[in-house]
Write a protein that holds these residues in place. Sequence first.
Motif, PDB file in Angstrom:
ATOM      1  N   LYS A  90       0.855  -1.183   0.000  1.00  0.00           N
ATOM      2  CA  LYS A  90       0.000   0.000   0.000  1.00  0.00           C
ATOM      3  C   LYS A  90       0.885   1.226   0.000  1.00  0.00           C
ATOM      4  O   LYS A  90       1.959   1.232   0.585  1.00  0.00           O
ATOM      5  N   LEU A  91       0.407   2.284  -0.661  1.00  0.00           N
ATOM      6  CA  LEU A  91       1.187   3.499  -0.709  1.00  0.00           C
ATOM      7  C   LEU A  91       0.271   4.691  -0.884  1.00  0.00           C
ATOM      8  O   LEU A  91      -0.732   4.615  -1.595  1.00  0.00           O
ATOM      9  N   LEU A  92       0.592   5.759  -0.217  1.00  0.00           N
ATOM     10  CA  LEU A  92      -0.142   7.007  -0.352  1.00  0.00           C
ATOM     11  C   LEU A  92       0.606   7.847  -1.364  1.00  0.00           C
ATOM     12  O   LEU A  92       1.806   8.073  -1.232  1.00  0.00           O
ATOM     13  N   LEU A  93      -0.086   8.283  -2.400  1.00  0.00           N
ATOM     14  CA  LEU A  93       0.560   8.961  -3.504  1.00  0.00           C
ATOM     15  C   LEU A  93      -0.118  10.294  -3.761  1.00  0.00           C
ATOM     16  O   LEU A  93      -1.316  10.358  -3.958  1.00  0.00           O
ATOM     17  N   GLY A  94       0.662  11.366  -3.726  1.00  0.00           N
ATOM     18  CA  GLY A  94       0.149  12.680  -4.093  1.00  0.00           C
ATOM     19  C   GLY A  94       0.430  12.936  -5.560  1.00  0.00           C
ATOM     20  O   GLY A  94       1.458  12.523  -6.076  1.00  0.00           O
ATOM     21  N   MET A  95      -0.492  13.593  -6.240  1.00  0.00           N
ATOM     22  CA  MET A  95      -0.298  13.886  -7.655  1.00  0.00           C
ATOM     23  C   MET A  95      -1.082  15.140  -8.009  1.00  0.00           C
ATOM     24  O   MET A  95      -1.993  15.535  -7.282  1.00  0.00           O
ATOM     25  N   PRO A  96      -0.744  15.758  -9.126  1.00  0.00           N
ATOM     26  CA  PRO A  96      -1.504  16.926  -9.561  1.00  0.00           C
ATOM     27  C   PRO A  96      -2.972  16.556  -9.807  1.00  0.00           C
ATOM     28  O   PRO A  96      -3.281  15.452 -10.265  1.00  0.00           O
ATOM     29  N   LYS A  97      -3.869  17.473  -9.499  1.00  0.00           N
ATOM     30  CA  LYS A  97      -5.298  17.223  -9.675  1.00  0.00           C
ATOM     31  C   LYS A  97      -5.638  16.862 -11.115  1.00  0.00           C
ATOM     32  O   LYS A  97      -6.486  16.007 -11.372  1.00  0.00           O
ATOM     33  N   SER A  98      -4.967  17.496 -12.064  1.00  0.00           N
ATOM     34  CA  SER A  98      -5.265  17.218 -13.472  1.00  0.00           C
ATOM     35  C   SER A  98      -4.902  15.767 -13.833  1.00  0.00           C
ATOM     36  O   SER A  98      -5.616  15.110 -14.590  1.00  0.00           O
ATOM     37  N   LEU A  99      -3.811  15.260 -13.284  1.00  0.00           N
ATOM     38  CA  LEU A  99      -3.428  13.869 -13.532  1.00  0.00           C
ATOM     39  C   LEU A  99      -4.435  12.930 -12.886  1.00  0.00           C
ATOM     40  O   LEU A  99      -4.852  11.937 -13.494  1.00  0.00           O
ATOM     41  N   HIS A 100      -4.833  13.230 -11.666  1.00  0.00           N
ATOM     42  CA  HIS A 100      -5.823  12.417 -10.962  1.00  0.00           C
ATOM     43  C   HIS A 100      -7.100  12.321 -11.793  1.00  0.00           C
ATOM     44  O   HIS A 100      -7.665  11.234 -11.987  1.00  0.00           O
ATOM     45  N   ARG A 101      -7.550  13.463 -12.325  1.00  0.00           N
ATOM     46  CA  ARG A 101      -8.758  13.502 -13.142  1.00  0.00           C
ATOM     47  C   ARG A 101      -8.589  12.632 -14.390  1.00  0.00           C
ATOM     48  O   ARG A 101      -9.455  11.818 -14.710  1.00  0.00           O
ATOM     49  N   ARG A 102      -7.462  12.780 -15.093  1.00  0.00           N
ATOM     50  CA  ARG A 102      -7.239  12.004 -16.324  1.00  0.00           C
ATOM     51  C   ARG A 102      -7.203  10.504 -16.032  1.00  0.00           C
ATOM     52  O   ARG A 102      -7.775   9.705 -16.783  1.00  0.00           O
ATOM     53  N   LEU A 103      -6.542  10.127 -14.953  1.00  0.00           N
ATOM     54  CA  LEU A 103      -6.479   8.708 -14.590  1.00  0.00           C
ATOM     55  C   LEU A 103      -7.866   8.174 -14.231  1.00  0.00           C
ATOM     56  O   LEU A 103      -8.243   7.071 -14.656  1.00  0.00           O
ATOM     57  N   ALA A 104      -8.625   8.941 -13.471  1.00  0.00           N
ATOM     58  CA  ALA A 104      -9.973   8.510 -13.066  1.00  0.00           C
ATOM     59  C   ALA A 104     -10.889   8.378 -14.277  1.00  0.00           C
ATOM     60  O   ALA A 104     -11.638   7.395 -14.400  1.00  0.00           O
ATOM     61  N   GLU A 105     -10.832   9.331 -15.189  1.00  0.00           N
ATOM     62  CA  GLU A 105     -11.672   9.281 -16.389  1.00  0.00           C
ATOM     63  C   GLU A 105     -11.305   8.089 -17.268  1.00  0.00           C
ATOM     64  O   GLU A 105     -12.179   7.393 -17.789  1.00  0.00           O
ATOM     65  N   THR A 106     -10.018   7.838 -17.429  1.00  0.00           N
ATOM     66  CA  THR A 106      -9.584   6.717 -18.265  1.00  0.00           C
ATOM     67  C   THR A 106      -9.952   5.386 -17.626  1.00  0.00           C
ATOM     68  O   THR A 106     -10.414   4.472 -18.313  1.00  0.00           O
ATOM     69  N   SER A 107      -9.785   5.272 -16.317  1.00  0.00           N
ATOM     70  CA  SER A 107     -10.139   4.010 -15.647  1.00  0.00           C
ATOM     71  C   SER A 107     -11.640   3.753 -15.767  1.00  0.00           C
ATOM     72  O   SER A 107     -12.057   2.606 -15.963  1.00  0.00           O
ATOM     73  N   GLU A 108     -12.425   4.798 -15.699  1.00  0.00           N
ATOM     74  CA  GLU A 108     -13.874   4.652 -15.850  1.00  0.00           C
ATOM     75  C   GLU A 108     -14.213   4.161 -17.262  1.00  0.00           C
ATOM     76  O   GLU A 108     -15.035   3.261 -17.436  1.00  0.00           O
ATOM     77  N   ARG A 109     -13.568   4.737 -18.273  1.00  0.00           N
ATOM     78  CA  ARG A 109     -13.792   4.295 -19.661  1.00  0.00           C
ATOM     79  C   ARG A 109     -13.386   2.837 -19.851  1.00  0.00           C
ATOM     80  O   ARG A 109     -13.992   2.108 -20.634  1.00  0.00           O
ATOM     81  N   GLU A 110     -12.320   2.422 -19.146  1.00  0.00           N
ATOM     82  CA  GLU A 110     -11.835   1.045 -19.245  1.00  0.00           C
ATOM     83  C   GLU A 110     -12.665   0.074 -18.410  1.00  0.00           C
ATOM     84  O   GLU A 110     -12.504  -1.134 -18.519  1.00  0.00           O
ATOM     85  N   GLY A 111     -13.532   0.612 -17.536  1.00  0.00           N
ATOM     86  CA  GLY A 111     -14.383  -0.237 -16.715  1.00  0.00           C
ATOM     87  C   GLY A 111     -13.666  -0.918 -15.563  1.00  0.00           C
ATOM     88  O   GLY A 111     -14.060  -2.001 -15.137  1.00  0.00           O
ATOM     89  N   VAL A 112     -12.602  -0.267 -15.058  1.00  0.00           N
ATOM     90  CA  VAL A 112     -11.864  -0.818 -13.916  1.00  0.00           C
ATOM     91  C   VAL A 112     -11.734   0.271 -12.847  1.00  0.00           C
ATOM     92  O   VAL A 112     -11.925   1.455 -13.118  1.00  0.00           O
ATOM     93  N   SER A 113     -11.381  -0.157 -11.646  1.00  0.00           N
ATOM     94  CA  SER A 113     -11.186   0.820 -10.575  1.00  0.00           C
ATOM     95  C   SER A 113      -9.942   1.662 -10.855  1.00  0.00           C
ATOM     96  O   SER A 113      -9.051   1.240 -11.604  1.00  0.00           O
ATOM     97  N   LEU A 114      -9.888   2.836 -10.255  1.00  0.00           N
ATOM     98  CA  LEU A 114      -8.723   3.705 -10.408  1.00  0.00           C
ATOM     99  C   LEU A 114      -7.468   2.988  -9.918  1.00  0.00           C
ATOM    100  O   LEU A 114      -6.423   3.009 -10.578  1.00  0.00           O
TER     101      LEU A 114
END
Length: 126
Positions: A90-114
């Motif tokens: 397990k790891l806590l990871l900080g990232m830019p909000k824009s990257l978080h958004r892009r990753l979340a949107e792509t994972s949703e399109r792929e049908g998998v969890s972030l």
Amino acid sequence: MKTLNQKNQQIEKPSLEYYLNLQYPVTLYPDPEEGYVAQIKDLPGCLTQGETLEETMANLNEARELWIETAYEADDNIPLPSSNDSYSGKLLLGMPKSLHRRLAETSEREGVSLNQYIVSLLSAVT
């Protein structure tokens, strides 16, 4: 290539291919000026940067190979990867909000969890 151990017995040195196939833990940092910095702490001085995660990991793989090849040719010690025993997975990871958004949107399109999507990305580049 053979080396001598402490009892002056010849032992076979592992091949360059052996060292190149080792899986070293990678540390990623977001770069304040956009992009990423990546480091392999087990290989002193082995670090790089890139504008994207993919570019950074490709650069780090090239840096790792050059580090190992140079050390091997100079007959320097090549450290083995640090043990996973002290890692929980397990790891806590900080990232830019824009990257978080892009990753979340792509994972949703792929049908998998972030989480699953990020793990698959990291697995593909390490």
